[in-house]
Design a protein around this motif. Structure first.
Motif: not given
Length: 125
Positions: A52-61
């Motif tokens: 995310s733009w904040t860097g606070g959220s990531t998600y992976y396949a």
């Protein structure tokens, strides 16, 4: 407008690591969400990871979870994809993408407005 340039691809053996970089220009990276996608020969482009733009959220396949890590350095206007324990099925052209709109589905390719030219990753068995 955002211009994106990927680098860091190459030819490696299975089990090796690579770190891809995506350098952005034209807009402060801190205001956009970023994603990595890949396209293998004869296949459609698929989602790999997003931050995310904040860097606070990531998600992976699911196929890369636990092996790949997406991160961002807004001071350097760069996003990274650390790829460990590479497998032959990871062979593809890897693209980074950016979107400034909020509230979009960051897993969907169609959500992104800006794309890099791609960098080739080849993993030999």
């Amino acid at each position: 407008q955002v211009q994106l340039v990927e680098s860091g691809g190459g030819l490696v053996q299975a089990g090796a690591s690579l770190r891809l970089s995506c350098a952005a220009s034209g807009r402060t990276l801190g205001s956009v969400s970023m994603g990595w996608f890949r396209q293998a020969p004869g296949k459609e482009r698929e989602f790999v990871a997003t931050v995310s733009w904040t860097g606070g959220s990531t998600y992976y396949a699911d196929s890369v979870k636990g092996r790949f890590t997406i991160s961002r350095d807004n001071g350097k206007n760069t996003v990274y994809l650390q790829m460990n324990s590479l497998k032959p099925e990871d062979t593809a052209v890897y693209y980074c993408a950016a979107v400034s709109r909020r509230g979009v589905n960051l897993i969907r390719e169609a959500s992104y407005d800006y794309w890099g030219q791609g960098t080739q990753v080849t993993v030999s068995s």
